[in-house]
Design a protein around this motif. Structure first.
Motif, PDB file in Angstrom:
ATOM      1  N   TYR A 178       0.833  -1.197   0.000  1.00 56.00           N
ATOM      2  CA  TYR A 178       0.000   0.000   0.000  1.00 56.00           C
ATOM      3  C   TYR A 178       0.870   1.249   0.000  1.00 56.00           C
ATOM      4  O   TYR A 178       1.871   1.319   0.722  1.00 56.00           O
ATOM      5  N   CYS A 179       0.453   2.221  -0.765  1.00 54.66           N
ATOM      6  CA  CYS A 179       1.015   3.552  -0.689  1.00 54.66           C
ATOM      7  C   CYS A 179       0.187   4.343   0.323  1.00 54.66           C
ATOM      8  O   CYS A 179      -1.046   4.198   0.367  1.00 54.66           O
ATOM      9  N   ALA A 180       0.843   5.171   1.121  1.00 50.14           N
ATOM     10  CA  ALA A 180       0.130   5.908   2.151  1.00 50.14           C
ATOM     11  C   ALA A 180       0.755   7.286   2.330  1.00 50.14           C
ATOM     12  O   ALA A 180       1.932   7.482   2.012  1.00 50.14           O
ATOM     13  N   ALA A 181      -0.032   8.219   2.849  1.00 48.70           N
ATOM     14  CA  ALA A 181       0.441   9.594   2.999  1.00 48.70           C
ATOM     15  C   ALA A 181       0.008  10.180   4.331  1.00 48.70           C
ATOM     16  O   ALA A 181      -1.045   9.820   4.880  1.00 48.70           O
ATOM     17  N   ARG A 182       0.837  11.098   4.819  1.00 48.42           N
ATOM     18  CA  ARG A 182       0.511  11.817   6.046  1.00 48.42           C
ATOM     19  C   ARG A 182       1.044  13.231   5.918  1.00 48.42           C
ATOM     20  O   ARG A 182       2.140  13.450   5.417  1.00 48.42           O
ATOM     21  N   SER A 183       0.276  14.181   6.404  1.00 48.43           N
ATOM     22  CA  SER A 183       0.655  15.588   6.301  1.00 48.43           C
ATOM     23  C   SER A 183       1.801  15.922   7.247  1.00 48.43           C
ATOM     24  O   SER A 183       2.204  15.099   8.082  1.00 48.43           O
ATOM     25  N   MET A 184       2.327  17.110   7.096  1.00 48.05           N
ATOM     26  CA  MET A 184       3.369  17.637   7.988  1.00 48.05           C
ATOM     27  C   MET A 184       4.661  16.811   7.916  1.00 48.05           C
ATOM     28  O   MET A 184       5.438  16.803   8.872  1.00 48.05           O
ATOM     29  N   HIS A 185       4.863  16.137   6.804  1.00 49.39           N
ATOM     30  CA  HIS A 185       6.109  15.395   6.580  1.00 49.39           C
ATOM     31  C   HIS A 185       6.354  14.310   7.630  1.00 49.39           C
ATOM     32  O   HIS A 185       7.508  13.977   7.919  1.00 49.39           O
ATOM     33  N   ARG A 186       5.298  13.767   8.178  1.00 53.74           N
ATOM     34  CA  ARG A 186       5.451  12.772   9.241  1.00 53.74           C
ATOM     35  C   ARG A 186       5.288  11.376   8.680  1.00 53.74           C
ATOM     36  O   ARG A 186       4.216  11.024   8.165  1.00 53.74           O
ATOM     37  N   CYS A 187       6.302  10.588   8.802  1.00 48.89           N
ATOM     38  CA  CYS A 187       6.222   9.193   8.374  1.00 48.89           C
ATOM     39  C   CYS A 187       5.470   8.362   9.408  1.00 48.89           C
ATOM     40  O   CYS A 187       5.461   8.698  10.594  1.00 48.89           O
ATOM     41  N   TRP A 188       4.854   7.273   8.936  1.00 51.66           N
ATOM     42  CA  TRP A 188       4.122   6.296   9.749  1.00 51.66           C
ATOM     43  C   TRP A 188       2.770   6.857  10.200  1.00 51.66           C
ATOM     44  O   TRP A 188       2.480   8.036  10.069  1.00 51.66           O
ATOM     45  N   ASN A 189       1.924   6.000  10.709  1.00 50.43           N
ATOM     46  CA  ASN A 189       0.573   6.366  11.173  1.00 50.43           C
ATOM     47  C   ASN A 189      -0.143   7.254  10.165  1.00 50.43           C
ATOM     48  O   ASN A 189      -0.574   8.365  10.469  1.00 50.43           O
ATOM     49  N   TYR A 190      -0.290   6.718   8.971  1.00 50.23           N
ATOM     50  CA  TYR A 190      -0.746   7.505   7.836  1.00 50.23           C
ATOM     51  C   TYR A 190      -2.219   7.870   7.894  1.00 50.23           C
ATOM     52  O   TYR A 190      -3.034   7.161   8.492  1.00 50.23           O
ATOM     53  N   ASP A 191      -2.536   8.970   7.204  1.00 47.53           N
ATOM     54  CA  ASP A 191      -3.915   9.446   7.128  1.00 47.53           C
ATOM     55  C   ASP A 191      -4.636   8.918   5.886  1.00 47.53           C
ATOM     56  O   ASP A 191      -5.860   8.757   5.903  1.00 47.53           O
ATOM     57  N   TYR A 192      -3.896   8.724   4.813  1.00 51.14           N
ATOM     58  CA  TYR A 192      -4.512   8.351   3.539  1.00 51.14           C
ATOM     59  C   TYR A 192      -3.839   7.101   2.981  1.00 51.14           C
ATOM     60  O   TYR A 192      -2.624   6.925   3.132  1.00 51.14           O
ATOM     61  N   TRP A 193      -4.660   6.295   2.321  1.00 44.46           N
ATOM     62  CA  TRP A 193      -4.182   5.004   1.818  1.00 44.46           C
ATOM     63  C   TRP A 193      -4.665   4.766   0.395  1.00 44.46           C
ATOM     64  O   TRP A 193      -5.771   5.169   0.016  1.00 44.46           O
ATOM     65  N   GLY A 194      -3.826   4.056  -0.378  1.00 42.05           N
ATOM     66  CA  GLY A 194      -4.260   3.557  -1.669  1.00 42.05           C
ATOM     67  C   GLY A 194      -4.946   2.219  -1.522  1.00 42.05           C
ATOM     68  O   GLY A 194      -5.139   1.718  -0.406  1.00 42.05           O
ATOM     69  N   GLN A 195      -5.294   1.633  -2.647  1.00 37.99           N
ATOM     70  CA  GLN A 195      -6.053   0.384  -2.628  1.00 37.99           C
ATOM     71  C   GLN A 195      -5.150  -0.839  -2.545  1.00 37.99           C
ATOM     72  O   GLN A 195      -5.630  -1.941  -2.269  1.00 37.99           O
ATOM     73  N   GLY A 196      -3.869  -0.663  -2.785  1.00 45.77           N
ATOM     74  CA  GLY A 196      -2.918  -1.754  -2.681  1.00 45.77           C
ATOM     75  C   GLY A 196      -2.632  -2.436  -4.005  1.00 45.77           C
ATOM     76  O   GLY A 196      -3.462  -2.429  -4.928  1.00 45.77           O
ATOM     77  N   THR A 197      -1.442  -3.016  -4.101  1.00 46.74           N
ATOM     78  CA  THR A 197      -1.056  -3.797  -5.267  1.00 46.74           C
ATOM     79  C   THR A 197      -0.345  -5.063  -4.789  1.00 46.74           C
ATOM     80  O   THR A 197       0.472  -5.020  -3.873  1.00 46.74           O
ATOM     81  N   GLN A 198      -0.688  -6.184  -5.378  1.00 48.37           N
ATOM     82  CA  GLN A 198      -0.171  -7.471  -4.922  1.00 48.37           C
ATOM     83  C   GLN A 198       1.222  -7.722  -5.495  1.00 48.37           C
ATOM     84  O   GLN A 198       1.444  -7.579  -6.710  1.00 48.37           O
ATOM     85  N   VAL A 199       2.124  -8.113  -4.620  1.00 51.71           N
ATOM     86  CA  VAL A 199       3.457  -8.561  -5.027  1.00 51.71           C
ATOM     87  C   VAL A 199       3.615 -10.005  -4.567  1.00 51.71           C
ATOM     88  O   VAL A 199       3.440 -10.303  -3.385  1.00 51.71           O
ATOM     89  N   THR A 200       3.929 -10.884  -5.500  1.00 53.10           N
ATOM     90  CA  THR A 200       4.120 -12.291  -5.189  1.00 53.10           C
ATOM     91  C   THR A 200       5.492 -12.721  -5.680  1.00 53.10           C
ATOM     92  O   THR A 200       5.803 -12.543  -6.870  1.00 53.10           O
ATOM     93  N   VAL A 201       6.300 -13.251  -4.769  1.00 53.03           N
ATOM     94  CA  VAL A 201       7.653 -13.686  -5.104  1.00 53.03           C
ATOM     95  C   VAL A 201       7.701 -15.202  -4.951  1.00 53.03           C
ATOM     96  O   VAL A 201       7.492 -15.727  -3.856  1.00 53.03           O
TER      97      VAL A 201
END
Length: 120
Positions: free
Chosen positions: A95-118
């Motif tokens: 998932y890609c995620a975003a948070r304001s104020m340049h703060r990493c982790w504990n995100y406010d916004y999320w994408g829908q996700g993309t599957q990675v299979t190895v």
């Protein structure tokens, strides 16, 4: 409306590479920290990497250091996650995620996700 759209996932053999893309819209790209979070089957979410700003510090969880690289293209409001030397344990929804104020982790916004299979 904030939108984060991931792409680039897929099936790859162990040792291979993938590049994930997160296209962001609906907010001032430069004001947000953008990160990648993954969730493997039957497990909780794991913070993988984050960049606090386009020219700010970047962070990686220990298991991907030296293999994954986060980067951005501000002109395209896009963040990338280059994943090299992939391992079966990297299999997850990313998932890609975003948070304001340049703060990493504990995100406010999320994408829908993309599957990675190895595969091993």
């Amino acid at each position: 409306e904030v939108q984060l759209v991931e792409s680039g996932g897929g099936l790859v053999q162990a040792g291979g590479s993938l590049r994930l893309t997160c296209a962001a819209s609906g907010f001032t790209f430069g004001d947000y920290a953008i990160g990648w979070v993954r969730q493997a089957p039957g497990k909780g979410r794991e913070d993988v990497s984050c960049m606090s700003s386009s020219d700010g510090p970047t962070y990686y969880t220990d298991s991907v250091k030296g293999r994954f690289t986060i980067s951005s293209d501000n002109a395209k409001n896009t963040v990338y996650l280059q994943m090299n030397s992939l391992k079966p344990e990297d299999t997850a929804v990313y998932y890609c995620a975003a948070r304001s104020m340049h703060r990493c982790w504990n995100y406010d916004y999320w994408g829908q996700g993309t599957q990675v299979t190895v595969s091993s």
